[in-house]
Write an enzyme that holds these catalytic residues in place. Structure first.
Site, PDB file in Angstrom:
ATOM      1  N   HIS B 441      49.795  10.404  34.295  1.00  0.00           N
ATOM      2  CA  HIS B 441      48.542   9.676  34.127  1.00  0.00           C
ATOM      3  C   HIS B 441      48.807   8.231  33.727  1.00  0.00           C
ATOM      4  O   HIS B 441      47.906   7.416  33.687  1.00  0.00           O
ATOM      5  CB  HIS B 441      47.728  10.397  33.046  1.00  0.00           C
ATOM      6  CG  HIS B 441      46.305  10.010  32.992  1.00  0.00           C
ATOM      7  ND1 HIS B 441      45.732   9.457  31.885  1.00  0.00           N
ATOM      8  CD2 HIS B 441      45.326  10.087  33.919  1.00  0.00           C
ATOM      9  CE1 HIS B 441      44.463   9.206  32.126  1.00  0.00           C
ATOM     10  NE2 HIS B 441      44.185   9.579  33.337  1.00  0.00           N
ATOM     11  N   ARG B 570      33.256   6.666  24.666  1.00  0.00           N
ATOM     12  CA  ARG B 570      32.248   6.663  25.716  1.00  0.00           C
ATOM     13  C   ARG B 570      31.690   8.062  25.986  1.00  0.00           C
ATOM     14  O   ARG B 570      30.492   8.256  26.031  1.00  0.00           O
ATOM     15  CB  ARG B 570      32.867   6.082  26.994  1.00  0.00           C
ATOM     16  CG  ARG B 570      31.889   5.841  28.102  1.00  0.00           C
ATOM     17  CD  ARG B 570      32.169   6.699  29.337  1.00  0.00           C
ATOM     18  NE  ARG B 570      33.488   6.445  29.887  1.00  0.00           N
ATOM     19  CZ  ARG B 570      34.107   7.295  30.695  1.00  0.00           C
ATOM     20  NH1 ARG B 570      33.556   8.436  31.040  1.00  0.00           N
ATOM     21  NH2 ARG B 570      35.306   7.007  31.163  1.00  0.00           N
ATOM     22  N   HIS B 598      36.216   2.183  30.161  1.00  0.00           N
ATOM     23  CA  HIS B 598      37.398   2.971  30.508  1.00  0.00           C
ATOM     24  C   HIS B 598      38.641   2.572  29.706  1.00  0.00           C
ATOM     25  O   HIS B 598      39.634   3.270  29.710  1.00  0.00           O
ATOM     26  CB  HIS B 598      37.661   2.821  32.010  1.00  0.00           C
ATOM     27  CG  HIS B 598      38.587   3.845  32.573  1.00  0.00           C
ATOM     28  ND1 HIS B 598      39.881   3.550  32.933  1.00  0.00           N
ATOM     29  CD2 HIS B 598      38.424   5.158  32.824  1.00  0.00           C
ATOM     30  CE1 HIS B 598      40.465   4.645  33.388  1.00  0.00           C
ATOM     31  NE2 HIS B 598      39.608   5.629  33.336  1.00  0.00           N
TER      32      HIS B 598
END
Lengths: 510, 710
Positions: B441, B570, B598
């Protein structure tokens, strides 16, 4: 400024590694990349005596990848070494051939002493090293199949001992009983203690050791947790042992977790812990130092030094001489006579520089041969040449390769025995070495003859070359009939090798 | 030790699925915000709809799997899978309810006011429109329809996941027995879901949904039958792709196999129109093997994702935000040597306020630069026609060593990834298909360049994927550096990803799954220590989700010790604020704005020696334990200030921020008497202001005579 990009590859008993370096004249060598791949070649090598094809396949694959990384960095040159196990396995030659064909890499199988010297070199590049060995230190280099212990006193090597006890070998030796005992670590300890005991009795008695310098696998990880260190990076032995004692009782899995090892069931971790623990305890030093270098570092240091790109602070030649002297003393063969032969032969060597075509290294070998030429008398007075040969061959002198050891031992042997033709020695050395042995023997013989009586009758020995004659000028006030008489017996051998006639010119001193 | 246990009590934690539904609720709230332009509001409805689809396919599906497997363990909030499903069902229904009431009661009338009509019942068409629609059906729709009847010789067909279908009950003409038959037809996904039809009013625009066009003409498909009734429906299947990697001999092949299998998953949700015929529903229920509680009766058009198309329609610009153009990064002049710019000092990139071009340029220039030896990059969710991929392929063709880690396990994007991964391989790149058991990731790109004084490494590290299209929508932070320490680590990361042993030590980077969790806990512990010694201690962090038990427990402990903790989370947040003696010093806010938040920032006060990190990982178990993630420090003082500013501005936001209340509800801030702060808008303005003024070209221009070429 020319930058040389250099790759050092080492094929060890359980790891294949490569470091890429940048060598810039006058600057510190810079490590650019470091890749390691775990490959347990030693497992096959020590248990079956042959490395299986799957492993060979893996090895070639890894080296092929290394090759492409090298190409990626556009390296100028490389050196690839393999550990001793490639020499001991029966298919070693074919493996090297496979590697050559498939990866275009030329791999040198290094002897044990060469390898140890390489890591020794890497260590010596650190300034802390010089300080530590000045105060008395033991360097222990643990490998897969064996380990090497070198004792330093006052800045030079005293002795080097090779012990057939490596992490992998311990594991392999105990593999049959591992499941039968409840305290596996005790078995490991017993095995280690037996080997260490002898070393300790022979060499460590009365020695004041301040530092124990540890090199080998896992040791880097083990000391990673120590944030508080001495200025030179050393750790108090007590703290180090406390940690090892804690691990000692844990399961390999727990240790692996603490060390952040990838393989949680690493079978080698427990033998390592016990080994490092026992070593530290037995050496009884104040501090432990882990220089954190690997053989790859040694390979680049060696290359850079040989190509005059860097200079070491440490004088490795002094180590060899000091270790030889210690060896001679151990066999009670060091005397005034030895000194006399040493200085005479050195004087002859230096005077003959233009004729013999040998360099510094051979001069050193000559000196070692001079120092050790009588050591066999300790065993047998009549058969001393053969015994000297055996003693030298069985002794580790750090910094000397196997071939160099053979040269020195042969020089000593044929100092007294007639030199056989090359054909009968070809399994021991190549032609060039044979010639070196012949030259060194010729010089040593003359030097020896000049102190036949072991009474050091000659003083101020000087040698100089005049045309086709080597004039050795001496000063003496004693009767030199014996020396002069025997001298002529060796003249012929000398002439045969160098086409030079040695002559003694006597200056009477009253 | 006893105390530590206390922080693990289930009542201190929120269930992650329910927390996620709350997030979707916040997105839906944006659609209900009257201050937002109308088409933007449609977009938010569409997003909630597609979010919910993914949520069902992945999360609900996996809970269903657990129930089937008889898995009894509870989650951090003490709920079993069955309990979670029940709670999710309840909350989802409320959410869907709100979704459709927003659509029907607010948005449709507003659209009508602006002359836009969406007709969702074909019976409402004017004769003129009806004629147009029938013609459209004949010309465009009829040829691609495949009606399928069900009877004794024809079993119930496979209904594709997420596809919209129309089910009908038929009766054969002149059938004396009056036997009812069932048929279904898929609403073709190749045709646009909304069709513009002639409008009744001058200047107005009218749209009709495709399923309505089919419904109106359904008789044409079954000429020998009488159609009794016809209703649209949609199903959702279990789509969580879990591969047993130990068994998968070749990961690539396995994923391709799984892709085909995915459509066969169990049906976990059925959406039907509210007024559906009960006979029709019972046939569907039986043949799809679905339980009553998984049937959702929808009071409007099924699958509101078509609203995204409405958002993108031509015209109506006054109903949308003015498009924002990502601004130039001040330190990097387009077209100039990016490596020279990086050598001047680390550079921070804040997307989408600042353009993503430098990152694309970084790879593009590297591909052509003769001094570049190697390019290494991790790719995860990359857009198909990405310029980065083209540059990487070109670099390989130019003889550079190019290593690319392609993560095939990225959810739903696998098919896409495989195609370009193979393209790269053909170009001569060394493609690594991820690590077994771990999803990669991390976002890192490394360029190795041979310069006069030796090898120099340029690294880009980011919080977002190397995807030039999402970089316009997601807020992300990135950093360019040529720091030697980070460069060495970057090389080590790629060595590790290529299967070599991990390095003995890391200089700067912190890498998951091995070291990251420990480091976070250590950093939190250090703040606790400072707080206990009476020093100032705070943690400010921003991430997408927070649901890791250990981290939350550590935060509770820190809060108790007096560490001030301000979080911007978020999405999912399993931490509860305001628990007496546990989390009184923690605030959580969630920013839902025009851009998707993000970026991840972790800021620790450390008694004045502040440490700021950024990275690819959230505080989620999957990020910390099952993924390769990289956290990197921001050490340059100028950059640290920039990151601090980002964090502080977000914490000061009172327009788009929702504050997590002690009861678990999110509430907007009372804005009365306060200076309004909309962090996303402020960043846009700041980015515009930061662009260096263009000097007058005409004055600056000097014609330079060419030098003779030797």
């Amino acid at each position: 400024m020319k930058i040389t990009t250099f790759a050092a590859i080492y094929i060890g008993s359980y790891e294949v590694s490569m470091k890429v370096f940048e060598i810039r004249p006058g600057r510190k060598i810079r490590q650019v990349d470091y890749v390691r791949s775990r490959l347990e070649l030693g497992l096959d090598a020590y248990s079956k005596g042959v490395i299986g094809y799957e492993l060979v396949e893996d090895l070639c694959q890894v080296l092929k990848e290394f090759r492409s990384i090298m190409d990626g960095y556009k390296v100028d040159t490389y050196k690839a070494y393999a550990g001793n196990m490639l020499r001991t396995v029966s298919n070693g030659l074919f493996i090297l051939e496979q590697i050559r064909i498939r990866t275009k890499l030329e791999v040198t199988v290094a002897s044990n002493s060469e390898l140890r010297f390489l890591s020794y070199e890497s260590m010596a590049a650190s300034p802390a090293f010089e300080k530590m060995i000045g105060q008395g230190a033991v360097v222990v280099e643990v490998g897969g199949g064996s380990m090497q212990i070198t004792l330093f006193r006052k800045g030079t090597a005293v002795t080097t001992q090779h012990i057939e006890l490596g992490i992998m070998r311990i594991w392999e030796k105990l593999s049959k009983i591992r499941n039968m005992v409840s305290h596996y670590e005790t078995q490991i300890q017993e095995l280690i203690d037996k080997e260490l005991e002898i070393f300790k009795r022979l060499y460590l008695e009365g020695q004041d050791i301040k530092y124990v310098i540890l090199m080998g696998d896992y040791i880097g990880e083990m000391v990673k947790g120590f944030s508080k260190k001495q200025g030179d990076g050393a750790i108090e032995s007590e703290r180090f042992l406390k940690l090892l004692n804690k691990w000692h009782k844990k399961s390999p899995k727990d240790i692996a977790v603490e060390l952040n090892l990838v393989n949680e069931n690493d079978p080698l971790i427990l033998p390592s812990v016990v080994l490092y623990k026992r070593l530290t305890e037995e050496m009884n030093a104040d501090f432990v130092w882990v220089p954190g270098v690997s053989i790859d570092d040694g390979i680049v240091c060696d290359y850079a030094q040989k190509n005059h790109m860097i200079r070491f602070l440490h004088d490795f030649d002094q180590d060899i001489l000091a270790a030889s002297k210690n060896l001679a003393e151990r066999y009670q063969s060091y005397s005034g006579h030895t000194d006399s032969v040493l200085s005479t032969s050195t004087a002859i060597f230096d005077a003959m520089k233009k004729v013999h075509g040998m360099d510094k290294r051979e001069r050193l070998l000559l000196q070692v041969a001079a120092i050790l030429h009588d050591c066999g008398r300790y065993v047998s007075l009549t058969n001393q040449f053969v015994c000297s040969y055996q003693i030298i061959m069985a002794s580790e002198i750090i910094g000397m390769t196997d071939l160099e050891r053979e040269i020195v031992a042969s020089t000593v042997k044929y100092n007294s025995l007639p030199r056989p033709p090359y054909e009968s020695l070809r399994d021991k050395m190549d032609k060039d070495s044979y010639v070196v042995v012949s030259k060194l023997t010729a010089i040593l013989k003359i030097a020896n003859a000049m102190d036949r009586s072991h009474k050091q009758k000659f003083e101020n020995i000087k040698a100089s070359l005049r045309g086709k004659e080597l004039i050795i000028t001496i000063e003496t006030k004693e009767n030199t009939v014996l020396e002069k008489g025997l001298f002529s017996a060796y003249v012929e051998a000398f002439e045969e090798v160098f086409s030079i006639m040695p002559k003694i010119k006597e200056k009477r001193v009253f | 030790m006893e105390k530590e246990k206390d922080f693990l009590k289930p009542e201190y934690y929120e269930n992650r699925e329910l927390s996620w539904l709350k997030f979707n609720q916040r997105v839906l709230n944006e659609a209900r915000d009257k201050s937002i332009p109308l088409l933007e509001r449609l977009k938010f409805v569409s997003i909630t709809s597609s979010n919910l689809d993914e949520f069902f396919m992945v999360r609900v599906a996996s809970l269903k799997d657990m129930v089937h497997a008889g898995y009894k363990k509870t989650d951090i909030a003490g709920m079993t899978a069955q309990e979670q499903l029940e709670a999710i069902n309840k909350d989802t229904r409320a959410l869907v309810e709100l979704q459709y009431s927003t659509y029907n009661r607010s948005l449709l009338p507003l659209l009508h006011n602006h002359g836009i009509e969406i007709i969702d019942v074909h019976e409402d068409l004017t004769p003129q429109q009806a004629e147009y629609v029938d013609h459209y059906f004949q010309e465009n729709v009829y040829p691609v329809l495949t009606p399928m009847a069900v009877d004794a010789s024809r079993p119930f067909p496979l209904i594709r996941n997420k596809s919209l279908n129309i089910a009908a009950l038929l009766m054969k003409k002149e059938d004396k027995k009056e036997e009812i038959e069932f048929a279904t037809v898929q609403v073709p996904s190749v045709l646009p879901r909304i069709v513009q039809i002639p409008s009744g009013t001058e200047g107005g625009r009218t749209f009709l949904l495709l399923e309505q066009i089919i419904e109106r003409n359904i008789q044409q498909l079954f000429l020998n039958y009488n159609v009794l009734c016809a209703y649209p429906y949609r199903i959702m299947r279990n789509a969580d792709l879990s591969i047993d990697e130990d068994e998968a001999e070749d990961l690539l092949q396995e994923i391709q196999k799984q892709l085909k299998k995915r459509q066969w998953g169990e049906v976990i949700r059925l959406e039907v129109e509210e007024k559906v015929d009960s006979r029709l529903l019972s046939i569907l229920k039986q043949d799809l093997h679905i339980a009553q509680e998984d049937i959702y009766k929808i009071g409007g058009p099924i699958d509101l994702t078509f609203l995204m198309k409405m958002y993108g329609m031509e015209g109506g610009d006054e109903l949308r935000y003015a498009p924002y153009k990502p601004q130039q990064v001040p330190q990097i002049t387009p077209g100039e040597d990016i490596f020279a710019a990086i050598r001047k000092g680390d550079i921070l990139l804040h997307h989408p306020y600042q353009t993503f071009d430098p990152v694309v340029d970084f790879i593009r220039q590297a591909a052509k630069d003769p001094d570049v030896l190697a390019i290494k990059q991790t790719l995860y969710r990359v857009s198909g026609n990405s310029p980065i991929i083209a540059s990487l392929a070109q670099a390989a063709e130019n003889g550079k060593q190019v290593s690319v880690l392609v993560e095939l396990k990225a959810r739903f994007d696998e098919e896409n990834n495989i195609v370009w991964a193979q393209k790269l391989e053909k170009a001569g790149c060394h493609v690594i298909y991820g690590l077994v058991g771990l999803k990669t990731h991390s976002k890192i790109a490394l360029v190795v360049r041979r310069e006069e004084d030796g090898i120099r490494r340029y690294v880009h590290l980011g919080t977002g994927n190397y995807n030039d299209s999402t970089a316009k929508l997601y807020t992300d932070l990135g950093m360019f550096t040529c720091s030697e320490a980070i460069g060495e680590d970057a090389t080590a990361v790629f060595n590790m990803l290529s299967g070599y042993s991990e390095p003995l030590t890391w200089n700067k980077l912190v890498v998951a799954p091995i070291w990251l969790r420990k480091r976070f806990l250590k950093l939190i512990k250090r703040e606790i220590k400072h707080a206990q010694e009476g020093k100032e201690a705070f943690i400010k962090a921003k991430m997408n989700s927070l649901c890791d038990r250990d981290i939350i427990a550590a935060l509770y402990e820190a809060s108790k010790a007096g560490v001030k903790i301000d979080l911007v989370v978020r999405g999912i947040c399993c931490l509860k604020t305001g628990i007496a003696g546990v989390s009184e010093n923690i605030t959580v806010c969630s920013i839902v704005g025009n851009f998707l938040e993000h970026s991840r920032i972790f800021w620790f006060h450390n008694d004045g020696q502040e440490e700021i990190y950024m990275g690819s990982a959230d505080w989620m178990p999957r990020n910390l334990d099952r993924r390769v993630e990289i956290m990197f420090p921001v050490e340059d003082e100028v950059l640290m200030d920039q990151v601090r500013h980002v964090m502080e501005t977000q914490l000061a936001d009172n327009t788009k921020a929702n504050i997590l209340q002690p009861g678990g509800r999110y509430e907007k801030i009372d804005k009365r008497g306060k200076r309004l702060v909309n962090s996303q808008e402020q960043f846009c303005e700041e980015a515009k202001a930061a662009v260096p003024k263009k000097a007058n070209v005409y004055q600056e221009r000097v014609f330079i005579p060419a030098e003779p070429v030797n």
